[in-house]
Motif scaffolding. Structure first.
Motif, PDB file in Angstrom:
ATOM      1  N   LEU A   1      12.351  10.116  28.985  1.00  0.00           N
ATOM      2  CA  LEU A   1      11.694   8.848  28.685  1.00  0.00           C
ATOM      3  C   LEU A   1      11.334   8.758  27.204  1.00  0.00           C
ATOM      4  N   LYS A   2      10.841   9.835  26.663  1.00  0.00           N
ATOM      5  CA  LYS A   2      10.467   9.847  25.244  1.00  0.00           C
ATOM      6  C   LYS A   2      11.678   9.549  24.363  1.00  0.00           C
ATOM      7  N   ALA A   3      12.786  10.224  24.618  1.00  0.00           N
ATOM      8  CA  ALA A   3      13.997   9.995  23.822  1.00  0.00           C
ATOM      9  C   ALA A   3      14.475   8.554  23.969  1.00  0.00           C
ATOM     10  N   TRP A   4      14.452   8.045  25.180  1.00  0.00           N
ATOM     11  CA  TRP A   4      14.893   6.676  25.438  1.00  0.00           C
ATOM     12  C   TRP A   4      13.985   5.674  24.734  1.00  0.00           C
ATOM     13  N   CYS A   5      12.680   5.888  24.814  1.00  0.00           N
ATOM     14  CA  CYS A   5      11.725   4.976  24.170  1.00  0.00           C
ATOM     15  C   CYS A   5      11.934   4.924  22.664  1.00  0.00           C
ATOM     16  N   TYR A   6      12.109   6.081  22.043  1.00  0.00           N
ATOM     17  CA  TYR A   6      12.321   6.085  20.597  1.00  0.00           C
ATOM     18  C   TYR A   6      13.645   5.403  20.244  1.00  0.00           C
ATOM     19  N   GLN A   7      14.649   5.580  21.078  1.00  0.00           N
ATOM     20  CA  GLN A   7      15.931   4.933  20.826  1.00  0.00           C
ATOM     21  C   GLN A   7      15.821   3.411  20.972  1.00  0.00           C
ATOM     22  N   GLN A   8      15.102   2.945  21.975  1.00  0.00           N
ATOM     23  CA  GLN A   8      15.009   1.522  22.268  1.00  0.00           C
ATOM     24  C   GLN A   8      13.965   0.784  21.429  1.00  0.00           C
ATOM     25  N   PHE A   9      12.827   1.424  21.186  1.00  0.00           N
ATOM     26  CA  PHE A   9      11.672   0.686  20.668  1.00  0.00           C
ATOM     27  C   PHE A   9      11.098   1.200  19.351  1.00  0.00           C
ATOM     28  N   SER A  10      11.734   2.172  18.725  1.00  0.00           N
ATOM     29  CA  SER A  10      11.118   2.751  17.529  1.00  0.00           C
ATOM     30  C   SER A  10      10.966   1.729  16.399  1.00  0.00           C
ATOM     31  N   ARG A  11      11.845   0.751  16.343  1.00  0.00           N
ATOM     32  CA  ARG A  11      11.731  -0.253  15.299  1.00  0.00           C
ATOM     33  C   ARG A  11      10.484  -1.116  15.494  1.00  0.00           C
ATOM     34  N   LEU A  12      10.190  -1.479  16.725  1.00  0.00           N
ATOM     35  CA  LEU A  12       9.044  -2.342  17.012  1.00  0.00           C
ATOM     36  C   LEU A  12       7.726  -1.586  17.156  1.00  0.00           C
ATOM     37  N   TYR A  13       7.766  -0.488  17.885  1.00  0.00           N
ATOM     38  CA  TYR A  13       6.536   0.155  18.347  1.00  0.00           C
ATOM     39  C   TYR A  13       6.427   1.629  17.984  1.00  0.00           C
ATOM     40  N   ARG A  14       6.920   2.018  16.824  1.00  0.00           N
ATOM     41  CA  ARG A  14       6.889   3.436  16.439  1.00  0.00           C
ATOM     42  C   ARG A  14       5.463   3.987  16.441  1.00  0.00           C
ATOM     43  N   ARG A  15       4.501   3.226  15.957  1.00  0.00           N
ATOM     44  CA  ARG A  15       3.115   3.720  15.908  1.00  0.00           C
ATOM     45  C   ARG A  15       2.561   3.947  17.314  1.00  0.00           C
ATOM     46  N   ILE A  16       2.859   3.040  18.223  1.00  0.00           N
ATOM     47  CA  ILE A  16       2.401   3.199  19.606  1.00  0.00           C
ATOM     48  C   ILE A  16       3.063   4.417  20.233  1.00  0.00           C
ATOM     49  N   LEU A  17       4.367   4.554  20.036  1.00  0.00           N
ATOM     50  CA  LEU A  17       5.088   5.700  20.596  1.00  0.00           C
ATOM     51  C   LEU A  17       4.533   7.009  20.060  1.00  0.00           C
ATOM     52  N   ASN A  18       4.309   7.070  18.758  1.00  0.00           N
ATOM     53  CA  ASN A  18       3.760   8.294  18.163  1.00  0.00           C
ATOM     54  C   ASN A  18       2.387   8.622  18.744  1.00  0.00           C
ATOM     55  N   ARG A  19       1.561   7.596  18.888  1.00  0.00           N
ATOM     56  CA  ARG A  19       0.207   7.810  19.409  1.00  0.00           C
ATOM     57  C   ARG A  19       0.244   8.264  20.873  1.00  0.00           C
ATOM     58  N   VAL A  20       1.016   7.593  21.693  1.00  0.00           N
ATOM     59  CA  VAL A  20       1.045   7.896  23.122  1.00  0.00           C
ATOM     60  C   VAL A  20       1.696   9.250  23.389  1.00  0.00           C
ATOM     61  N   PHE A  21       2.818   9.514  22.742  1.00  0.00           N
ATOM     62  CA  PHE A  21       3.519  10.770  23.012  1.00  0.00           C
ATOM     63  C   PHE A  21       2.882  11.983  22.352  1.00  0.00           C
TER      64      PHE A  21
END
Length: 64
Positions: free
Chosen positions: A38-58
């Motif tokens: 899920l982490k790899a998929w999220c960064y692939q799909q959403f890193s442009r929009l939500y990188r800060r959220i992804l970094n914080r959550v993961f």
């Protein structure tokens, strides 16, 4: 559950608050083997929009 989580995240990706809420919910329901996928998929799909959220959550220590 992984495919379900991906579907939900795609559907709520228009709203950053909903996205973060559903991402956190997905992390609670998935088994550890699915979390890395899920982490790899999220960064692939959403890193442009939500990188800060992804970094914080993961980066939360409660994932272990």
């Amino acid at each position: 559950m992984l495919e379900y989580a991906k579907t939900i995240l795609l559907k709520v990706s228009f709203d950053k608050i909903l996205f973060e809420k559903e991402l956190r919910k997905a992390l609670r329901t998935l088994v550890p083997a699915e979390l890395s996928e899920l982490k790899a998929w999220c960064y692939q799909q959403f890193s442009r929009l939500y990188r800060r959220i992804l970094n914080r959550v993961f980066s939360q220590p409660t994932l272990a």
